[in-house]
Design a protein around this motif. Structure first.
Motif, mmCIF file in Angstrom:
data_model
loop_
_atom_site.group_PDB
_atom_site.id
_atom_site.type_symbol
_atom_site.label_atom_id
_atom_site.label_comp_id
_atom_site.label_asym_id
_atom_site.label_seq_id
_atom_site.Cartn_x
_atom_site.Cartn_y
_atom_site.Cartn_z
ATOM 1 N N ALA A 46 0.824 -1.215 0.000
ATOM 2 C CA ALA A 46 0.000 0.000 0.000
ATOM 3 C C ALA A 46 0.857 1.264 0.000
ATOM 4 C CB ALA A 46 -0.939 -0.016 1.210
ATOM 5 N N THR A 47 1.941 1.266 0.750
ATOM 6 C CA THR A 47 2.830 2.422 0.794
ATOM 7 C C THR A 47 3.500 2.637 -0.553
ATOM 8 O OG1 THR A 47 3.215 2.040 3.155
ATOM 9 C CG2 THR A 47 4.817 3.435 2.006
ATOM 10 N N SER A 48 3.928 1.549 -1.168
ATOM 11 C CA SER A 48 4.542 1.629 -2.490
ATOM 12 C C SER A 48 3.583 2.231 -3.510
ATOM 13 C CB SER A 48 4.978 0.232 -2.931
ATOM 14 O OG SER A 48 5.377 0.228 -4.268
ATOM 15 N N LEU A 49 2.344 1.803 -3.482
ATOM 16 C CA LEU A 49 1.362 2.325 -4.440
ATOM 17 C C LEU A 49 1.114 3.815 -4.238
ATOM 18 C CD1 LEU A 49 -1.110 -0.656 -4.591
ATOM 19 C CD2 LEU A 49 0.247 0.250 -6.470
ATOM 20 N N ALA A 50 1.116 4.257 -2.988
ATOM 21 C CA ALA A 50 0.931 5.690 -2.728
ATOM 22 C C ALA A 50 2.091 6.516 -3.286
ATOM 23 C CB ALA A 50 0.776 5.933 -1.227
ATOM 24 N N ILE A 51 3.275 5.950 -3.273
ATOM 25 C CA ILE A 51 4.461 6.647 -3.773
ATOM 26 C C ILE A 51 4.498 6.645 -5.296
ATOM 27 C CG2 ILE A 51 6.993 6.566 -3.842
ATOM 28 C CD1 ILE A 51 6.724 5.375 -0.924
ATOM 29 N N ILE A 52 3.936 5.620 -5.897
ATOM 30 C CA ILE A 52 3.947 5.511 -7.357
ATOM 31 C C ILE A 52 3.168 6.656 -8.003
ATOM 32 C CG2 ILE A 52 3.124 4.109 -9.296
ATOM 33 C CD1 ILE A 52 3.834 1.645 -7.570
ATOM 34 N N ILE A 53 2.143 7.155 -7.338
ATOM 35 C CA ILE A 53 1.298 8.201 -7.933
ATOM 36 C C ILE A 53 2.116 9.433 -8.346
ATOM 37 C CG2 ILE A 53 -0.632 9.780 -7.517
ATOM 38 C CD1 ILE A 53 -1.784 7.501 -5.669
ATOM 39 N N PRO A 54 2.819 10.093 -7.413
ATOM 40 C CA PRO A 54 3.584 11.276 -7.852
ATOM 41 C C PRO A 54 4.722 10.920 -8.803
ATOM 42 C CG PRO A 54 3.924 10.862 -5.506
ATOM 43 C CD PRO A 54 2.867 9.916 -5.963
ATOM 44 N N THR A 55 5.346 9.763 -8.611
ATOM 45 C CA THR A 55 6.422 9.335 -9.501
ATOM 46 C C THR A 55 5.899 9.163 -10.924
ATOM 47 O OG1 THR A 55 7.466 8.170 -7.663
ATOM 48 C CG2 THR A 55 8.197 7.577 -9.861
ATOM 49 N N ALA A 56 4.760 8.501 -11.052
ATOM 50 C CA ALA A 56 4.181 8.276 -12.380
ATOM 51 C C ALA A 56 3.766 9.587 -13.042
ATOM 52 C CB ALA A 56 2.990 7.330 -12.268
ATOM 53 N N ILE A 57 3.213 10.494 -12.274
ATOM 54 C CA ILE A 57 2.800 11.782 -12.839
ATOM 55 C C ILE A 57 4.022 12.549 -13.366
ATOM 56 C CG2 ILE A 57 1.862 14.066 -12.267
ATOM 57 C CD1 ILE A 57 -0.074 12.560 -10.340
ATOM 58 N N LEU A 58 5.073 12.607 -12.566
ATOM 59 C CA LEU A 58 6.274 13.335 -12.980
ATOM 60 C C LEU A 58 6.927 12.731 -14.216
ATOM 61 C CD1 LEU A 58 7.882 14.122 -9.524
ATOM 62 C CD2 LEU A 58 7.113 15.774 -11.216
ATOM 63 N N THR A 59 7.116 11.412 -14.213
ATOM 64 C CA THR A 59 7.781 10.792 -15.361
ATOM 65 C C THR A 59 6.896 10.816 -16.600
ATOM 66 O OG1 THR A 59 7.141 8.601 -14.551
ATOM 67 C CG2 THR A 59 9.376 9.356 -14.045
ATOM 68 N N THR A 60 5.589 10.671 -16.428
ATOM 69 C CA THR A 60 4.687 10.754 -17.577
ATOM 70 C C THR A 60 4.769 12.139 -18.209
ATOM 71 O OG1 THR A 60 3.194 9.100 -16.648
ATOM 72 C CG2 THR A 60 2.291 10.555 -18.338
ATOM 73 N N ALA A 61 4.769 13.173 -17.392
ATOM 74 C CA ALA A 61 4.874 14.539 -17.915
ATOM 75 C C ALA A 61 6.183 14.728 -18.671
ATOM 76 C CB ALA A 61 4.762 15.545 -16.772
ATOM 77 N N LYS A 62 7.253 14.212 -18.132
ATOM 78 C CA LYS A 62 8.558 14.360 -18.778
ATOM 79 C C LYS A 62 8.611 13.596 -20.102
ATOM 80 C CE LYS A 62 13.224 15.065 -17.689
ATOM 81 N NZ LYS A 62 13.908 15.904 -16.788
ATOM 82 N N TYR A 63 8.079 12.366 -20.126
ATOM 83 C CA TYR A 63 8.072 11.578 -21.363
ATOM 84 C C TYR A 63 7.109 12.170 -22.391
ATOM 85 C CZ TYR A 63 10.789 8.004 -18.935
ATOM 86 O OH TYR A 63 11.761 7.333 -18.258
ATOM 87 N N ALA A 64 5.989 12.702 -21.941
ATOM 88 C CA ALA A 64 5.036 13.339 -22.860
ATOM 89 C C ALA A 64 5.670 14.571 -23.503
ATOM 90 C CB ALA A 64 3.757 13.710 -22.119
#
Length: 122
Positions: A46-64
């Protein structure tokens, strides 16, 4: 203070792995949270999934921003299935024992690794 430093290092490794390989949360953080920080398997997930949210948003923005790296058609279709499955699997996870989750996670990692190595060898 030790927990803060260990958490920071786990985050650095997971973030780098996520950006380079598309994985990091489960692969790096779940075992590290469990074995280095003493979290229960369910808390680690559960803690890992909570951390994935901001990580995914940041990397998605950078790759986009880089252009052409994300196939948005696949994103649109896959996100529907992934969200539905995750919604129901979260209840399933809570009902399972931590040892069962740990063993299942380990088997998934080993099988995935073997399949990836085998596919690359062809």
């Amino acid at each position: 203070m030790k927990t803060v430093l260990v958490s920071l290092v786990i985050g650095l490794v997971a973030g780098c792995t996520a950006a380079l390989c598309g994985v990091g949360g489960g692969l790096i953080m779940v075992p590290a949270f469990k074995y280095l920080l003493g979290l229960d398997q369910k808390q680690a997930i559960a803690t890992s999934l909570a951390i994935i949210i901001p990580t995914a948003i940041l990397t998605t923005a950078k790759y986009a921003k880089a252009g052409g790296l994300i196939d948005w058609r696949i994103v649109g279709c896959t996100v529907v299935g992934a969200c539905l499955a995750a919604w129901f699997a979260a209840d399933w996870m809570r009902a399972m024992s931590s040892p069962s989750l740990t063993k299942g996670f380990a088997v998934l990692l080993v099988v995935s690794g073997v399949l990836m190595l085998w596919a690359e060898a062809k």
